[in-house]
Design a protein around this motif. Structure first.
Motif, PDB file in Angstrom:
ATOM      1  N   ALA A 238       0.641  -1.388  -0.146  1.00 28.17           N
ATOM      2  CA  ALA A 238       0.150   0.036   0.184  1.00 28.17           C
ATOM      3  C   ALA A 238       1.164   0.914   0.121  1.00 28.17           C
ATOM      4  N   GLY A 239       2.062   1.047   0.969  1.00 31.69           N
ATOM      5  CA  GLY A 239       2.742   1.981   0.937  1.00 31.69           C
ATOM      6  C   GLY A 239       3.338   2.920  -0.286  1.00 31.69           C
ATOM      7  N   ALA A 351      -3.133   1.291  15.805  1.00 27.75           N
ATOM      8  CA  ALA A 351      -1.827   1.629  15.645  1.00 27.75           C
ATOM      9  C   ALA A 351      -0.852   0.559  15.080  1.00 27.75           C
ATOM     10  N   GLY A 352      -1.283  -0.559  15.250  1.00 27.46           N
ATOM     11  CA  GLY A 352      -0.099  -1.668  14.329  1.00 27.46           C
ATOM     12  C   GLY A 352      -0.411  -1.339  12.365  1.00 27.46           C
ATOM     13  N   SER A 353      -2.158  -0.935  12.566  1.00 24.80           N
ATOM     14  CA  SER A 353      -2.045  -0.881  11.466  1.00 24.80           C
ATOM     15  C   SER A 353      -1.310   0.088  10.110  1.00 24.80           C
ATOM     16  N   LEU A 354      -1.114   1.491  11.433  1.00 24.42           N
ATOM     17  CA  LEU A 354      -0.421   1.942  10.887  1.00 24.42           C
ATOM     18  C   LEU A 354       1.019   2.571  10.735  1.00 24.42           C
ATOM     19  N   VAL A 355       1.822   1.692  11.385  1.00 17.99           N
ATOM     20  CA  VAL A 355       3.008   2.494  11.705  1.00 17.99           C
ATOM     21  C   VAL A 355       3.775   2.555  10.793  1.00 17.99           C
ATOM     22  N   MET A 356       3.581   1.108   9.559  1.00 19.05           N
ATOM     23  CA  MET A 356       4.366   0.841   8.497  1.00 19.05           C
ATOM     24  C   MET A 356       3.655   1.207   7.272  1.00 19.05           C
ATOM     25  N   LYS A 357       2.685   2.018   7.427  1.00 21.45           N
ATOM     26  CA  LYS A 357       2.248   3.131   5.761  1.00 21.45           C
ATOM     27  C   LYS A 357       3.105   3.918   5.667  1.00 21.45           C
ATOM     28  N   PRO A 358       3.696   5.171   6.475  1.00 20.49           N
ATOM     29  CA  PRO A 358       4.304   6.222   6.068  1.00 20.49           C
ATOM     30  C   PRO A 358       5.969   5.677   6.142  1.00 20.49           C
ATOM     31  N   VAL A 359       6.242   4.664   6.488  1.00 20.75           N
ATOM     32  CA  VAL A 359       7.404   4.083   6.246  1.00 20.75           C
ATOM     33  C   VAL A 359       7.235   3.787   4.486  1.00 20.75           C
ATOM     34  N   GLY A 360       6.887   3.362   4.310  1.00 23.89           N
ATOM     35  CA  GLY A 360       6.420   2.499   2.981  1.00 23.89           C
ATOM     36  C   GLY A 360       6.224   3.552   1.724  1.00 23.89           C
ATOM     37  N   GLN A 361       5.860   4.507   2.489  1.00 28.78           N
ATOM     38  CA  GLN A 361       5.754   5.721   2.179  1.00 28.78           C
ATOM     39  C   GLN A 361       7.063   6.408   1.629  1.00 28.78           C
ATOM     40  N   ALA A 362       7.242   6.779   2.995  1.00 26.11           N
ATOM     41  CA  ALA A 362       8.647   7.344   2.677  1.00 26.11           C
ATOM     42  C   ALA A 362       9.893   7.239   2.345  1.00 26.11           C
TER      43      ALA A 362
END
Length: 405
Positions: A238-239, A351-362
């Motif tokens: 997704a990211g 929280a677990g669902s959100l934590v990796m989203k910005p990492v993937g986007q970045a």
């Protein structure tokens, strides 16, 4: 089939809750557009916009677990009303600062961080209240998901239209009023107590409540397994799709086409919610995992360079699959988790669902420079298939049966 004999969904309390949730969601999706325009007009540039949006999102991700503890400890409805009141105040102050002059960047960031913190207090209550006001939890979740999809499409467009005829300060102020509507509706609920539901006392410490929520989350293999797999999907699926797919659509097809594609995504999400109202699988997570396969079409359509109408169609189908999965998962959580710990458990899964989203986007941008955008989009498409396979390979996920509250 006894489903048709169930009490109706649209009770007075559900109508109030639906209105509260919809108005709150509308405010959430309008605010980034209004803030972007306001910060740019204030002269802080793209960097200032980035700081402002980060200030809005970061406290939510950091504090939602604590919001779950407070929700279970003092009552979901009480915390949601307080959150709406706080966000109304903070955002009104922000609108006033923009109206009377040019606020300092630090003032903008502090007020947005407080609004984000208020959202972290509000969100756990959504999961806790839904089973209390709806006899059919799946149908309620599907209906709320439709509302979320519609506001996601309408909200930014409405904010943009208002910016044409008024100032960013006025839009920020109008957006603040959505929290007043939400709070007023929540205050009128009758079947949900202001205090904690299903919990006799709050004599335990805050830390003990936090630990208990983690223990309840960890004790359910199906739940933490889904979150671990979802983290992987956010990182590699997704990211990158959001960063690379969206930017490719804008550069190759233009902003107008991008808006059309995003509207198609929202329309598909509405369709997925409608399907979730009607389809009631005995193994909801199994059915939801299979629906995730449809998400493959989103990055794949961009990677293959399909014409814009076909890309929009693929995004619509992907949105339907994702919406169906979300309804199946949320319903499983709300019907399998005891009411007195539901807020905390939901906070951990959110929280677990959100934590990796910005990492993937970045990381997607720098990786695209090295490996190329198209190969990474193919990887993202493959991740939907991998996610489905991993979920179905876990017996606790695959064999979780439908439960009624």
């Amino acid at each position: 089939m006894s489903e048709s004999a169930d009490p109706p969904l649209w009770t007075a309390d559900f109508r109030l809750f639906f209105a509260a949730r919809t108005s709150s969601l509308l405010g959430d999706v309008m605010l980034p557009v209004a803030i972007t325009a306001a910060v740019l007009r204030a002269g802080y540039g793209a960097s200032g916009v980035g700081y402002a949006l980060a200030a809005l999102i970061a406290p939510f991700a950091a504090l939602i677990i604590f919001g779950g503890v407070l929700s279970d400890r003092f009552g979901a409805r009480r915390l949601m009303v307080l959150s709406d009141a706080a966000r109304l105040c903070f955002q009104s102050v922000l609108a006033l600062l923009f109206l009377v002059g040019t606020p300092e960047l630090w003032q903008i960031l502090v007020l947005l961080a407080l609004v984000g913190a208020g959202s972290a207090i509000f969100q756990p209550g959504v999961a806790s209240i839904t089973p209390l006001i709806a006899h059919d939890v799946q149908k309620a979740n599907a209906t709320l998901r439709i509302s979320e999809s519609v506001t996601a499409v309408i909200g930014p467009s409405l904010a943009g239209l208002l910016l044409v005829v008024s100032s960013p300060a006025a839009v920020v102020a109008l957006d603040a009023l959505t929290f007043a509507v939400s709070g007023a509706c929540l205050l009128r609920l009758r079947s949900v107590p202001m205090g904690p539901a299903g919990r006799g006392d709050v004599s335990s410490s805050f830390r003990a409540d936090l630990v208990e929520g983690w223990r309840e989350f960890r004790a359910r293999t199906w739940l933490w397994s889904v979150i671990v797999v979802y983290m992987l999907w956010q990182l590699a699926g997704a990211g990158p799709t959001m960063t690379l797919g969206y930017s490719t659509l804008v550069t190759e097809h233009g902003s107008a086409t991008f808006g059309l594609v995003m509207s198609a995504l929202g329309a598909g999400s509405v369709l997925g919610g409608l399907v979730a109202i009607r389809l009631r699988p005995q193994y909801p997570l199994r059915a939801g995992a299979l629906a995730i396969i449809l998400w493959t079409l989103m990055p794949l359509s961009v990677a293959l360079g399909l014409p814009a109408p076909l890309v929009a169609a693929c995004y619509a189908v992907s949105g339907a699959g994702q919406a169906f999965w979300i309804v199946m998962f949320h319903t499983s959580v709300q019907t399998h988790i005891p009411q007195d710990v539901l807020g905390r458990v939901h906070a951990y899964d959110a929280a677990g669902s959100l934590v990796m989203k910005p990492v993937g986007q970045a990381v997607a941008g720098p990786l695209a420079v090295i490996a190329g955008t198209v190969p990474l989009l193919f990887v993202s498409a493959t991740m939907a298939l991998v996610t489905c396979a991993l979920l179905l390979a876990i017996p606790a996920v695959r064999d979780l049966r439908r439960a009624e509250r």
